[in-house]
Design a protein around this motif. Structure first.
Motif, PDB file in Angstrom:
ATOM      1  N   LEU A   1      33.576  17.068  47.472  1.00  0.00           N
ATOM      2  CA  LEU A   1      34.516  16.213  48.199  1.00  0.00           C
ATOM      3  C   LEU A   1      35.253  17.064  49.231  1.00  0.00           C
ATOM      4  O   LEU A   1      35.693  18.178  48.921  1.00  0.00           O
ATOM      5  CB  LEU A   1      35.507  15.570  47.223  1.00  0.00           C
ATOM      6  N   VAL A   2      35.389  16.543  50.475  1.00  0.00           N
ATOM      7  CA  VAL A   2      36.041  17.328  51.524  1.00  0.00           C
ATOM      8  C   VAL A   2      37.323  16.651  52.021  1.00  0.00           C
ATOM      9  O   VAL A   2      38.405  17.207  51.915  1.00  0.00           O
ATOM     10  CB  VAL A   2      35.091  17.566  52.726  1.00  0.00           C
ATOM     11  N   SER A   3      37.183  15.435  52.551  1.00  0.00           N
ATOM     12  CA  SER A   3      38.317  14.799  53.243  1.00  0.00           C
ATOM     13  C   SER A   3      37.906  13.403  53.679  1.00  0.00           C
ATOM     14  O   SER A   3      36.789  12.964  53.399  1.00  0.00           O
ATOM     15  CB  SER A   3      38.684  15.630  54.488  1.00  0.00           C
TER      16      SER A   3
ATOM     17  N   LEU B   1      43.874  13.380  45.069  1.00  0.00           N
ATOM     18  CA  LEU B   1      43.672  12.485  43.939  1.00  0.00           C
ATOM     19  C   LEU B   1      44.552  12.916  42.778  1.00  0.00           C
ATOM     20  O   LEU B   1      44.953  14.082  42.663  1.00  0.00           O
ATOM     21  CB  LEU B   1      42.192  12.403  43.568  1.00  0.00           C
ATOM     22  N   VAL B   2      44.889  11.935  41.947  1.00  0.00           N
ATOM     23  CA  VAL B   2      45.717  12.202  40.775  1.00  0.00           C
ATOM     24  C   VAL B   2      44.838  12.059  39.546  1.00  0.00           C
ATOM     25  O   VAL B   2      44.115  11.066  39.381  1.00  0.00           O
ATOM     26  CB  VAL B   2      46.908  11.218  40.694  1.00  0.00           C
ATOM     27  N   LYS B   3      44.851  13.085  38.719  1.00  0.00           N
ATOM     28  CA  LYS B   3      43.977  13.125  37.543  1.00  0.00           C
ATOM     29  C   LYS B   3      44.744  13.834  36.439  1.00  0.00           C
ATOM     30  O   LYS B   3      45.238  14.951  36.671  1.00  0.00           O
ATOM     31  CB  LYS B   3      42.706  13.903  37.920  1.00  0.00           C
ATOM     32  N   ASP B   4      44.852  13.205  35.281  1.00  0.00           N
ATOM     33  CA  ASP B   4      45.589  13.780  34.155  1.00  0.00           C
ATOM     34  C   ASP B   4      46.986  14.224  34.574  1.00  0.00           C
ATOM     35  O   ASP B   4      47.459  15.303  34.183  1.00  0.00           O
ATOM     36  CB  ASP B   4      44.820  14.983  33.567  1.00  0.00           C
ATOM     37  N   GLY B   5      47.618  13.425  35.445  1.00  0.00           N
ATOM     38  CA  GLY B   5      48.987  13.730  35.857  1.00  0.00           C
ATOM     39  C   GLY B   5      49.120  14.830  36.889  1.00  0.00           C
ATOM     40  O   GLY B   5      50.220  15.179  37.295  1.00  0.00           O
TER      41      GLY B   5
ATOM     42  N   GLU C   1      32.368  12.971  41.047  1.00  0.00           N
ATOM     43  CA  GLU C   1      32.790  12.579  39.701  1.00  0.00           C
ATOM     44  C   GLU C   1      34.316  12.635  39.561  1.00  0.00           C
ATOM     45  O   GLU C   1      34.927  11.749  38.954  1.00  0.00           O
ATOM     46  CB  GLU C   1      32.131  13.529  38.689  1.00  0.00           C
ATOM     47  N   ASP C   2      34.909  13.684  40.133  1.00  0.00           N
ATOM     48  CA  ASP C   2      36.374  13.781  40.113  1.00  0.00           C
ATOM     49  C   ASP C   2      37.003  12.576  40.809  1.00  0.00           C
ATOM     50  O   ASP C   2      38.017  12.041  40.358  1.00  0.00           O
ATOM     51  CB  ASP C   2      36.832  15.062  40.823  1.00  0.00           C
TER      52      ASP C   2
END
Lengths: 280, 280
Positions: free
Chosen positions: B176-178, B186-190, B229-230
Motif C-alpha cells: 500500500l502506498v497512497s 488506517l486504524v488497526k487495533d487502536g 490485507e492490512d
C-alpha cells in the motif's frame, strides 16, 4: 480539484503572463518525445518515429495531433541542415483544470527542435557497467518514450561518475531492461535476444529495426524476459540507439567481450539503412 | 551525446525562439513542485513546504535555489488573495547539453503560480476504490514530489471513470502506498498506521503534520510497510492532503467504514493548524 487557470505567476522572481507555465508537459511530464537522427538532410526512420509517437499519444489519450504538420516541420529542419538531430515533443497541452486529472479538452503542444551535430558518432566498442539503480515497473507506461525521465537523468549521472560509455539497467524485480539511453541485445547459444519491454523501458526504433532485419535475414532473434544471469552467460552484447545504430560491447563490468560473426552480421544488415537515410 | 543548444525550433507549426522549449522540466520532468493551500492571505505550512522543496532539490542535485526569493513570491501572491492555491515548480533549468545527462552548470527555473479557489473544499466522508494500476518502485525518487507524474495522471483518469472521490494505490510489489493525490492512514487495533514511503509515493506535508501531532498527543501512530490485507482489516481509514486536511473514508470498494474517536481526535488535533494558517 479543478480550479481552472492561474491568475498570477512569477518566473525567476519576475511577474509574468507566459502561457507555457501551465503546460502539462512541464507540470507532470504529460507527453511523449522522439529523437530523430538526420543524415544528408533526411530524417532517418521518420515513418517509424512518427508511428511510435502517434502510438504513444493514443496510449496516453492525448488530443488530436497534426501529424502531417509535424512531419513537414521535421522534414524542413532536416533539409536545411546536413547532419543533425531533430527532437519532437508532444505534450497534452495547457492545463484546462488544476491537478493531475485531464478533462479531454486540452489541445496538444507540438514542439520540434533541431540540434546541430558534427558528424556520425564514433562506433568504437563500448565499456559498459550495470546501474545500481533499478527501473520502476508500470505496464501502462512500458515501451513508451514518455516525458517522465528522471530515472534516466539519475542513471546518466551515475554513468558519468563511473566514466563508462553506458550503464545497463535492471527493473525493480531484477529483469534486464535496457541501457540508460539505448536498448540491449545479447547473443546466447547462437541466438540474438533482447529484453521484453512489457513492464518498463523504451521500445527503441533501432531495436525494432534490428529485430525486423534479423528476422528477414532468417537469423534467430527474439524478445524474451531476461535477467542478470542471462547477461553474464552471454557470449556477446550489443547496444542499439537511433543515434549510434548498433555498437558492440567490449567490456561488461571488467569482463572482456568480443563481437563475433553475429554482431557483425547485424551491423552489416542495418548499415545500408543507416547510410542511405531511407525514408521509412 | 552532448550537442549543445538547438539552432531552430517550431512550436505548433510556427518557427520560434522561445527559450523555455529547452527547459529540462519539460524534456524530462527534471524538477520538483509544491502545492500550497493559502487561507486568509497566508500560505499554510509554508516552512514545511519549503523544507521539502529544498530537500527534493538536493536529492536531485539541482543547482542553487533562491529560497528567500521564492518565499517572497509565495507570500506576495497569497497576501493579495484571500483563499487560493499557490503552486511552486523548480526545474533543473534550461539544458546546457542535449540528452539526459546534466552538466551541473544548469541554473534552476523557479516558477510560482497562483490558482484562485472559492473556499475550503467539502469535508464529507469519501468513497474510495483501489486502483488496478500499480506504482513503479524506485527508492531514489521515493518520497519526492518530483515532476514525473504520469502515473498519477493515468490513475486520476481511472478515478474519474469510476466516479469515486479517490483511488488508493499499491506498488508493483503489492505494498500500500497512497491515494492518487493524498496520503492514506488506517486504524488497526487502536493504532494509527500509514505506509512507509521508502520505495515510492510522495511524503505529503499533511501526512507529516498528522504524524507529528499524533505523536505530540501521545497517540500510537507509525509508518509501516502495509499491504492489501492490512487495508481490509482496518477498522477506519482517513486520507490527508494539503488541500483537504484530514478526511475520513466512508466507503472502501463498497464496504462501509465509519470514523471513530481516533479519526475525530486526529481531525481535532489539526483543526487549529488548518484554520489558523500558522506560518510554520
Amino acid at each position: 480539484m479543478s480550479d481552472g487557470a492561474p491568475d498570477a505567476a512569477f518566473l525567476n522572481g519576475q511577474a509574468t503572463r507566459d502561457a507555457w507555465l501551465v503546460d502539462r508537459g512541464l507540470h507532470f511530464g504529460d507527453g511523449v518525445f522522439e529523437t530523430i537522427s538526420c543524415r544528408a538532410g533526411r530524417p532517418r526512420f521518420l515513418k517509424l518515429h512518427l508511428e511510435r509517437l502517434m502510438h504513444g499519444c493514443r496510449r496516453l489519450s492525448l488530443g488530436a495531433i497534426d501529424e502531417s504538420g509535424l512531419r513537414a516541420c521535421i522534414m524542413q529542419l532536416a533539409a536545411e541542415a546536413g547532419t543533425c538531430i531533430v527532437k519532437v515533443i508532444v505534450t497534452r497541452g495547457h492545463a484546462v483544470a488544476r491537478g493531475y486529472a485531464f478533462t479531454g479538452d486540452e489541445r496538444p503542444t507540438q514542439i520540434v527542435l533541431r540540434y546541430p551535430t558534427s558528424e556520425a558518432p564514433a562506433q568504437n566498442p563500448l565499456c559498459v557497467g550495470i546501474s545500481s539503480m533499478r527501473l520502476g515497473e508500470n505496464p501502462l507506461l512500458a515501451g513508451l518514450k514518455h516525458l517522465n525521465r528522471l530515472e534516466q537523468v539519475l542513471a546518466q549521472k551515475q554513468r558519468q561518475e563511473q566514466q563508462l560509455d553506458e550503464l545497463l539497467m535492471l527493473s525493480s524485480s531484477g529483469k534486464l531492461v535496457s541501457g540508460t539511453m539505448s536498448n540491449v541485445f545479447l547473443v546466447k547459444d547462437g541466438r540474438v535476444l533482447t529484453p521484453s519491454l512489457d513492464m518498463c523501458g523504451v521500445a527503441g526504433i533501432m531495436r525494432r529495426v534490428v529485430l525486423r532485419e534479423a528476422a528477414r535475414a532468417g537469423m534467430p532473434c527474439e524478445e524474451r524476459v531476461l535477467d542478470h544471469e542471462d547477461l553474464q552467460s552471454a557470449t556477446e552484447l550489443f547496444l542499439s540507439s537511433s543515434r549510434l545504430g548498433v555498437v558492440s560491447v567490449a567490456d561488461l563490468e571488467g569482463h572482456a567481450l568480443r563481437a563475433t560473426d553475429i554482431t557483425r552480421k547485424i551491423q552489416q544488415l542495418i548499415a545500408p539503412l543507416l547510410a542511405g537515410a531511407v525514408d521509412e
